[in-house]
Design a protein around this motif. Sequence first.
Motif, PDB file in Angstrom:
ATOM      1  N   TYR A   1      -8.255  13.060   1.604  1.00  0.00           N
ATOM      2  CA  TYR A   1      -6.857  13.304   1.920  1.00  0.00           C
ATOM      3  C   TYR A   1      -6.157  13.742   0.646  1.00  0.00           C
ATOM      4  CZ  TYR A   1      -8.308  10.197   5.709  1.00  0.00           C
ATOM      5  OH  TYR A   1      -8.982   9.628   6.749  1.00  0.00           O
ATOM      6  N   ARG A   2      -5.007  14.366   0.807  1.00  0.00           N
ATOM      7  CA  ARG A   2      -4.226  14.725  -0.379  1.00  0.00           C
ATOM      8  C   ARG A   2      -2.758  14.502  -0.111  1.00  0.00           C
ATOM      9  NH1 ARG A   2      -1.563  19.665   0.000  1.00  0.00           N
ATOM     10  NH2 ARG A   2      -2.222  21.013   1.732  1.00  0.00           N
ATOM     11  N   LEU A   3      -2.054  14.136  -1.161  1.00  0.00           N
ATOM     12  CA  LEU A   3      -0.609  14.061  -1.092  1.00  0.00           C
ATOM     13  C   LEU A   3      -0.064  15.475  -1.207  1.00  0.00           C
ATOM     14  CD1 LEU A   3       0.176  10.958  -3.347  1.00  0.00           C
ATOM     15  CD2 LEU A   3      -0.202  11.047  -0.884  1.00  0.00           C
ATOM     16  N   SER A   4       0.780  15.863  -0.268  1.00  0.00           N
ATOM     17  CA  SER A   4       1.246  17.245  -0.181  1.00  0.00           C
ATOM     18  C   SER A   4       2.508  17.446  -1.010  1.00  0.00           C
ATOM     19  CB  SER A   4       1.509  17.614   1.284  1.00  0.00           C
ATOM     20  OG  SER A   4       1.848  18.970   1.406  1.00  0.00           O
ATOM     21  N   ARG A   5       2.304  17.635  -2.321  1.00  0.00           N
ATOM     22  CA  ARG A   5       3.434  17.869  -3.218  1.00  0.00           C
ATOM     23  C   ARG A   5       3.872  19.318  -3.147  1.00  0.00           C
ATOM     24  NH1 ARG A   5       5.824  15.153  -7.143  1.00  0.00           N
ATOM     25  NH2 ARG A   5       4.275  13.487  -7.028  1.00  0.00           N
ATOM     26  N   GLY A   6       5.179  19.541  -3.125  1.00  0.00           N
ATOM     27  CA  GLY A   6       5.697  20.910  -3.077  1.00  0.00           C
ATOM     28  C   GLY A   6       7.101  20.941  -2.516  1.00  0.00           C
ATOM     29  N   ARG A   7       7.523  22.107  -2.101  1.00  0.00           N
ATOM     30  CA  ARG A   7       8.861  22.271  -1.537  1.00  0.00           C
ATOM     31  C   ARG A   7       8.955  21.575  -0.186  1.00  0.00           C
ATOM     32  NH1 ARG A   7      11.837  26.216  -4.130  1.00  0.00           N
ATOM     33  NH2 ARG A   7      10.685  27.465  -5.649  1.00  0.00           N
ATOM     34  N   LYS A   8      10.120  21.014   0.085  1.00  0.00           N
ATOM     35  CA  LYS A   8      10.372  20.354   1.366  1.00  0.00           C
ATOM     36  C   LYS A   8      11.656  20.947   1.956  1.00  0.00           C
ATOM     37  CE  LYS A   8       6.912  17.440   0.770  1.00  0.00           C
ATOM     38  NZ  LYS A   8       6.426  17.928  -0.507  1.00  0.00           N
TER      39      LYS A   8
ATOM     40  N   SER B   1       0.819  -1.215   0.000  1.00  0.00           N
ATOM     41  CA  SER B   1       0.000   0.000   0.000  1.00  0.00           C
ATOM     42  C   SER B   1       0.851   1.263   0.000  1.00  0.00           C
ATOM     43  CB  SER B   1      -0.932   0.006   1.212  1.00  0.00           C
ATOM     44  OG  SER B   1      -1.861  -1.057   1.136  1.00  0.00           O
ATOM     45  N   VAL B   2       1.885   1.296   0.837  1.00  0.00           N
ATOM     46  CA  VAL B   2       2.752   2.467   0.907  1.00  0.00           C
ATOM     47  C   VAL B   2       3.433   2.688  -0.441  1.00  0.00           C
ATOM     48  CG1 VAL B   2       4.715   3.529   2.077  1.00  0.00           C
ATOM     49  CG2 VAL B   2       3.126   2.093   3.363  1.00  0.00           C
ATOM     50  N   TYR B   3       3.948   1.606  -1.008  1.00  0.00           N
ATOM     51  CA  TYR B   3       4.628   1.723  -2.296  1.00  0.00           C
ATOM     52  C   TYR B   3       3.673   2.235  -3.371  1.00  0.00           C
ATOM     53  CZ  TYR B   3       7.235   0.608  -6.503  1.00  0.00           C
ATOM     54  OH  TYR B   3       7.866   0.699  -7.721  1.00  0.00           O
ATOM     55  N   TRP B   4       2.483   1.653  -3.441  1.00  0.00           N
ATOM     56  CA  TRP B   4       1.539   2.033  -4.488  1.00  0.00           C
ATOM     57  C   TRP B   4       1.129   3.489  -4.362  1.00  0.00           C
ATOM     58  CZ3 TRP B   4      -3.265   3.975  -5.408  1.00  0.00           C
ATOM     59  CH2 TRP B   4      -3.799   3.768  -6.695  1.00  0.00           C
ATOM     60  N   LEU B   5       0.844   3.939  -3.143  1.00  0.00           N
ATOM     61  CA  LEU B   5       0.376   5.305  -2.958  1.00  0.00           C
ATOM     62  C   LEU B   5       1.414   6.334  -3.387  1.00  0.00           C
ATOM     63  CD1 LEU B   5      -1.939   7.087  -1.933  1.00  0.00           C
ATOM     64  CD2 LEU B   5      -0.857   7.043   0.325  1.00  0.00           C
ATOM     65  N   PHE B   6       2.672   6.103  -3.045  1.00  0.00           N
ATOM     66  CA  PHE B   6       3.705   7.099  -3.348  1.00  0.00           C
ATOM     67  C   PHE B   6       4.329   6.921  -4.733  1.00  0.00           C
ATOM     68  CE2 PHE B   6       3.530   7.584   1.261  1.00  0.00           C
ATOM     69  CZ  PHE B   6       3.614   8.960   1.397  1.00  0.00           C
ATOM     70  N   ASN B   7       4.137   5.759  -5.355  1.00  0.00           N
ATOM     71  CA  ASN B   7       4.788   5.518  -6.645  1.00  0.00           C
ATOM     72  C   ASN B   7       3.844   5.357  -7.825  1.00  0.00           C
ATOM     73  OD1 ASN B   7       7.880   4.991  -6.076  1.00  0.00           O
ATOM     74  ND2 ASN B   7       6.736   4.023  -4.412  1.00  0.00           N
ATOM     75  N   GLU B   8       2.650   4.837  -7.586  1.00  0.00           N
ATOM     76  CA  GLU B   8       1.741   4.532  -8.683  1.00  0.00           C
ATOM     77  C   GLU B   8       0.498   5.414  -8.718  1.00  0.00           C
ATOM     78  OE1 GLU B   8       2.684   2.571 -10.969  1.00  0.00           O
ATOM     79  OE2 GLU B   8       4.397   1.639  -9.984  1.00  0.00           O
ATOM     80  N   PHE B   9       0.094   5.966  -7.613  1.00  0.00           N
ATOM     81  CA  PHE B   9      -1.100   6.799  -7.566  1.00  0.00           C
ATOM     82  C   PHE B   9      -0.862   8.086  -8.349  1.00  0.00           C
ATOM     83  CE2 PHE B   9      -3.654  10.065  -5.145  1.00  0.00           C
ATOM     84  CZ  PHE B   9      -4.880   9.686  -5.673  1.00  0.00           C
ATOM     85  N   ARG B  10      -1.774   8.393  -9.263  1.00  0.00           N
ATOM     86  CA  ARG B  10      -1.580   9.531 -10.170  1.00  0.00           C
ATOM     87  C   ARG B  10      -2.405  10.754  -9.779  1.00  0.00           C
ATOM     88  NH1 ARG B  10       3.053   8.270 -12.718  1.00  0.00           N
ATOM     89  NH2 ARG B  10       3.022   6.098 -13.400  1.00  0.00           N
ATOM     90  N   GLY B  11      -3.289  10.616  -8.809  1.00  0.00           N
ATOM     91  CA  GLY B  11      -4.162  11.722  -8.467  1.00  0.00           C
ATOM     92  C   GLY B  11      -3.564  12.657  -7.439  1.00  0.00           C
ATOM     93  N   GLY B  12      -4.403  13.597  -7.005  1.00  0.00           N
ATOM     94  CA  GLY B  12      -3.997  14.530  -5.968  1.00  0.00           C
ATOM     95  C   GLY B  12      -4.672  14.194  -4.657  1.00  0.00           C
ATOM     96  N   SER B  13      -6.006  14.355  -4.624  1.00  0.00           N
ATOM     97  CA  SER B  13      -6.750  14.025  -3.419  1.00  0.00           C
ATOM     98  C   SER B  13      -7.460  12.686  -3.600  1.00  0.00           C
ATOM     99  CB  SER B  13      -7.767  15.126  -3.104  1.00  0.00           C
ATOM    100  OG  SER B  13      -8.782  15.165  -4.089  1.00  0.00           O
ATOM    101  N   PHE B  14      -7.868  12.098  -2.490  1.00  0.00           N
ATOM    102  CA  PHE B  14      -8.512  10.788  -2.539  1.00  0.00           C
ATOM    103  C   PHE B  14      -9.270  10.533  -1.246  1.00  0.00           C
ATOM    104  CE2 PHE B  14      -4.323  10.295  -0.676  1.00  0.00           C
ATOM    105  CZ  PHE B  14      -4.538   9.471   0.417  1.00  0.00           C
ATOM    106  N   VAL B  15     -10.218   9.621  -1.312  1.00  0.00           N
ATOM    107  CA  VAL B  15     -10.807   9.038  -0.110  1.00  0.00           C
ATOM    108  C   VAL B  15     -10.229   7.643   0.014  1.00  0.00           C
ATOM    109  CG1 VAL B  15     -12.918  10.393  -0.226  1.00  0.00           C
ATOM    110  CG2 VAL B  15     -12.820   8.164  -1.370  1.00  0.00           C
ATOM    111  N   ARG B  16     -10.243   7.118   1.218  1.00  0.00           N
ATOM    112  CA  ARG B  16      -9.569   5.841   1.475  1.00  0.00           C
ATOM    113  C   ARG B  16     -10.081   4.732   0.556  1.00  0.00           C
ATOM    114  NH1 ARG B  16     -11.003   4.995   6.566  1.00  0.00           N
ATOM    115  NH2 ARG B  16     -12.244   3.114   6.260  1.00  0.00           N
ATOM    116  N   GLN B  17     -11.378   4.716   0.325  1.00  0.00           N
ATOM    117  CA  GLN B  17     -11.948   3.640  -0.479  1.00  0.00           C
ATOM    118  C   GLN B  17     -11.486   3.688  -1.933  1.00  0.00           C
ATOM    119  OE1 GLN B  17     -13.490   0.945   0.508  1.00  0.00           O
ATOM    120  NE2 GLN B  17     -13.183   1.687   2.605  1.00  0.00           N
ATOM    121  N   ASP B  18     -11.086   4.884  -2.414  1.00  0.00           N
ATOM    122  CA  ASP B  18     -10.523   4.961  -3.770  1.00  0.00           C
ATOM    123  C   ASP B  18      -9.267   4.095  -3.873  1.00  0.00           C
ATOM    124  OD1 ASP B  18     -12.456   6.787  -4.477  1.00  0.00           O
ATOM    125  OD2 ASP B  18     -11.160   8.549  -4.213  1.00  0.00           O
ATOM    126  N   ILE B  19      -8.402   4.210  -2.870  1.00  0.00           N
ATOM    127  CA  ILE B  19      -7.150   3.465  -2.884  1.00  0.00           C
ATOM    128  C   ILE B  19      -7.402   1.978  -2.654  1.00  0.00           C
ATOM    129  CG2 ILE B  19      -4.818   3.353  -1.943  1.00  0.00           C
ATOM    130  CD1 ILE B  19      -5.535   6.010  -3.282  1.00  0.00           C
TER     131      ILE B  19
END
Length: 312
Positions: free
Chosen positions: A202-209, A124-142
């Motif tokens: 939820y959303r993956l927080s893409r941006g400056r780190k 799950s961790v691998y798929w979310l950070f490497n294969e998921f193409r969206g921005g926001s999601f609900v848990r059931q989407d994943i």
Amino acid sequence: MNAQELKNDQYRPCFSGHETFPLRYGWLQKAYRAVNGALSPKDAIHMFRDPESIARFGVGRNMVGAIRYWATGSGILDETTEGLVTTWLGEMLFGEHGIDPYLEEDSSLWLLHWHLAARPHLTSVYWLFNEFRGGSFVRQDIVAALLTLAQERAWSRVASTTVDRDLQCLLRTYIGGRGSSDAGDSILAELGLIRPMEKQRYRLSRGRKPNLPNVVFLFCLNEFWGNFAPTQNSMSFENVVYAPRSPGRIFLLDEDDIVERLAQLEEVSGGTLVWSETAGLRQIIRSGNRSVDTERSILRDALASAHVREAA
């Protein structure tokens, strides 16, 4: 390694083992000390199984299993054919001369996240950070996407309840914070990589780190390069940003942040990597291959020096 890790016929998915407990403060240190003090790798396994394990780790039986799960997943321990052993990362952080035994530095948390998300062993961790193409999601989407993948790959014994619990644990690991009882004091929440939104989105927080050190970025870039294209002496900008297992994907960096880091690459890498933007082609040029052990030694020295400067 290629971008289709989860579609390899030899791949074995993992959606359980954490017993629904997110990674907590103190667990990795306890796991390292237990295995480091074992007489052999085989004996190290029994540290998590024998009757004294509950007293040894100071937690319930299910949490003992979760400690082992997170310690192996985050690269502190390694499971070999002989048993459990400590790793270079565990020794660097928690060993006799460990540079961050209490995980007080952001650099340590970024390295733990890298080991969790840049390897396909935790599905799950691998798929979310490497294969998921969206921005926001609900848990059931994943959950639905992972169940579809499981069906396509004919993975056996993958139940929707198991995947859903795995996603719940993942989100608690990356969203809670220090002192948050709901998240169980999860340590990776401080990175802010997943943000809660309204209506259970939820959303993956893409941006400056800004708290991601360049030396950690460089180390992870070299590791990605070694997996993605070990024989090539150039790497395209697009691969660094968007390829699965790349620093851009794992750290959710935007293009501007990465360009700024790559502009400093020659200095940070000691001249082994150079950023080039000639004829409209953006790429990194590699002038030599350093061994994995050398890269790890350079990383340790750089982080240790940074910690000394901060303490002063």
